[in-house]
Motif scaffolding. Structure first.
Motif, mmCIF file in Angstrom:
data_model
loop_
_atom_site.group_PDB
_atom_site.id
_atom_site.type_symbol
_atom_site.label_atom_id
_atom_site.label_comp_id
_atom_site.label_asym_id
_atom_site.label_seq_id
_atom_site.Cartn_x
_atom_site.Cartn_y
_atom_site.Cartn_z
ATOM 1 N N PRO A 85 0.838 -1.197 0.000
ATOM 2 C CA PRO A 85 0.000 0.000 0.000
ATOM 3 C C PRO A 85 0.875 1.249 0.000
ATOM 4 O O PRO A 85 1.799 1.343 0.802
ATOM 5 C CB PRO A 85 -0.778 -0.100 1.315
ATOM 6 N N THR A 86 0.586 2.175 -0.923
ATOM 7 C CA THR A 86 1.355 3.426 -0.997
ATOM 8 C C THR A 86 0.535 4.482 -1.727
ATOM 9 O O THR A 86 -0.169 4.158 -2.686
ATOM 10 C CB THR A 86 2.688 3.215 -1.744
ATOM 11 N N PRO A 87 0.633 5.740 -1.275
ATOM 12 C CA PRO A 87 -0.099 6.786 -1.992
ATOM 13 C C PRO A 87 0.406 6.950 -3.423
ATOM 14 O O PRO A 87 -0.254 7.554 -4.258
ATOM 15 C CB PRO A 87 0.149 8.051 -1.150
ATOM 16 N N VAL A 133 -0.150 -0.343 -4.626
ATOM 17 C CA VAL A 133 -1.484 0.220 -4.850
ATOM 18 C C VAL A 133 -1.879 1.250 -3.801
ATOM 19 O O VAL A 133 -1.382 1.247 -2.682
ATOM 20 C CB VAL A 133 -2.556 -0.892 -4.851
ATOM 21 N N SER A 134 -2.771 2.155 -4.257
ATOM 22 C CA SER A 134 -3.291 3.201 -3.377
ATOM 23 C C SER A 134 -4.803 3.026 -3.216
ATOM 24 O O SER A 134 -5.482 2.688 -4.175
ATOM 25 C CB SER A 134 -3.012 4.585 -3.995
ATOM 26 N N ILE A 135 -5.299 3.270 -1.998
ATOM 27 C CA ILE A 135 -6.758 3.201 -1.807
ATOM 28 C C ILE A 135 -7.375 4.583 -1.961
ATOM 29 O O ILE A 135 -8.587 4.728 -1.912
ATOM 30 C CB ILE A 135 -7.156 2.610 -0.432
ATOM 31 N N GLY A 136 -6.563 5.617 -2.175
ATOM 32 C CA GLY A 136 -7.164 6.944 -2.348
ATOM 33 C C GLY A 136 -6.128 8.053 -2.298
ATOM 34 O O GLY A 136 -5.015 7.844 -1.815
ATOM 35 N N TYR A 138 -5.020 10.578 -0.644
ATOM 36 C CA TYR A 138 -4.797 11.287 0.624
ATOM 37 C C TYR A 138 -3.637 10.537 1.271
ATOM 38 O O TYR A 138 -3.348 9.396 0.916
ATOM 39 C CB TYR A 138 -6.052 11.210 1.519
ATOM 40 N N VAL A 139 -2.957 11.177 2.205
ATOM 41 C CA VAL A 139 -1.770 10.532 2.777
ATOM 42 C C VAL A 139 -2.056 10.045 4.197
ATOM 43 O O VAL A 139 -2.456 10.823 5.055
ATOM 44 C CB VAL A 139 -0.569 11.502 2.781
ATOM 45 N N LEU A 140 -1.903 8.742 4.392
ATOM 46 C CA LEU A 140 -2.074 8.148 5.720
ATOM 47 C C LEU A 140 -0.695 8.016 6.363
ATOM 48 O O LEU A 140 0.327 8.139 5.682
ATOM 49 C CB LEU A 140 -2.728 6.773 5.577
ATOM 50 N N GLY A 142 0.578 5.359 7.475
ATOM 51 C CA GLY A 142 1.198 4.085 7.080
ATOM 52 C C GLY A 142 0.198 3.244 6.320
ATOM 53 O O GLY A 142 -0.951 3.647 6.137
ATOM 54 N N GLY A 143 0.601 2.081 5.916
ATOM 55 C CA GLY A 143 -0.244 1.234 5.078
ATOM 56 C C GLY A 143 -1.280 0.395 5.812
ATOM 57 O O GLY A 143 -2.116 -0.246 5.176
ATOM 58 N N ALA A 146 -4.948 0.925 5.036
ATOM 59 C CA ALA A 146 -5.213 0.499 3.650
ATOM 60 C C ALA A 146 -5.322 -1.021 3.580
ATOM 61 O O ALA A 146 -6.152 -1.564 2.847
ATOM 62 C CB ALA A 146 -4.093 0.994 2.740
HETATM 63 N N1 LIG Z 1 -2.983 6.686 0.869
HETATM 64 C C1 LIG Z 1 -1.988 6.007 1.531
HETATM 65 N N2 LIG Z 1 -1.191 6.684 2.402
HETATM 66 C C2 LIG Z 1 -0.199 6.046 3.065
HETATM 67 C C3 LIG Z 1 0.042 4.688 2.885
HETATM 68 C C4 LIG Z 1 -0.773 3.961 1.989
HETATM 69 C C5 LIG Z 1 -1.794 4.626 1.312
HETATM 70 N N3 LIG Z 1 -2.643 3.914 0.393
HETATM 71 O O1 LIG Z 1 -3.556 4.495 -0.223
HETATM 72 O O2 LIG Z 1 -2.430 2.661 0.226
#
Ligand SMILES: Nc1ncccc1[N+](=O)[O-]
Length: 241
Positions: A85-87, A133-136, A138-140, A142-143, A146
């Motif tokens: 998971p990553t933005p 992959v990103s779920i959206g 915006y920045v969280l 961590g993963g 997600a």
């Molecule tokens: N949006 C995200 N921000 C940080 C980690 C992972 C994320 N994501 O979407 O999988």
């Protein structure tokens, strides 16, 4: 054999919800097997270090590659998809969830800080598919959140996990459109009435009305989805909406 989900993270307790409710029952029934693994188990120093300063400078910290490689060698069955998971990832969608639900399982690598040394994904790609992959947008922090989202989206598509199979078929996004409004008793409530067609018993009219509502809502809220529909997805009746 159960659908196998393994998650490597430095916050294993964050993923405790995976054992509750929907997934919990599926796990009890042997449909899904979930493993949560603490990355620090694969560190080799007394401080159990998982991160370091980024080459080239910049803010924050980057997760070191070696603990990740050791963890994945221990946890990931060969050929199993690794999901990171990553933005900065490709979009995670219902279609992706359906694709992954048809595979034997998934391994998730939860990045914290400013992400994981890129060589981990490059190295991991030698041992099976890797999906960043990103779920959206915006920045969280961590993963982990997600992973909760993706595991829920994927495992509910596994036959038997969601009791009422039909409800899965009629999900929003299943046909590329948003689901329209739903109603239940009473027919009249605080001066608000249920659309009469739904009480008519005319199933063809109800289906037409629902399709029209779905198209109307999609056009209003998610025109991007409408634009993405394949050419033949909209019939002549749809164009009238
Ligand atoms: N949006 C995200 N921000 C940080 C980690 C992972 C994320 N994501 O979407 O999988």
């Amino acid at each position: 054999t159960p659908y196998r989900v393994d998650v490597v993270t430095i916050f294993p307790e964050y993923l405790a919800p995976l054992r509750q409710s929907l997934l919990g029952k599926a796990a009890e029934r042997g449909l899904v097997a979930i493993g949560v693994h603490d990355l620090r188990r694969w560190t080799d120093d007394v401080h159990r270090t998982v991160d370091d300063a980024p080459y080239g400078g910049g803010p924050g910290m980057v997760m070191r590659p070696e603990p990740w490689a050791r963890a994945l060698e221990a946890v990931r069955p060969p050929g199993t998809r690794l999901v990171v998971p990553t933005p900065a990832g490709r979009s995670f969608t219902q279609a992706v969830a359906a694709e992954w639900a048809a595979e034997p399982g998934l391994v998730f690598a939860c990045g914290r800080y400013e992400g994981i040394d890129q060589r981990v994904a490059d190295w991991a790609a030698r041992h099976g598919p890797v999906s960043e992959v990103s779920i959206g947008d915006y920045v969280l922090a961590g993963g982990e959140s997600a992973v909760l989202v993706m595991v829920e989206a994927v495992t509910r598509l596994i036959p038997g996990v969601v009791g009422n199979r039909e409800s899965v078929e009629y999900d929003s996004h299943a046909d590329g459109l948003l689901e329209g409004p739903s109603y239940t008793r009473p027919a009249s409530w605080r001066g608000l009435d249920v659309p009469p067609v739904l009480l008519s018993g005319d199933h063809a009219a109800i289906a037409r009305w629902r399709r029209a509502e779905s198209l109307r809502r999609t056009a209003a809220r998610r025109p991007d989805l409408l634009a993405a529909l394949p050419e033949d997805a909209l019939g002549p009746a749809d164009r009238a909406v």
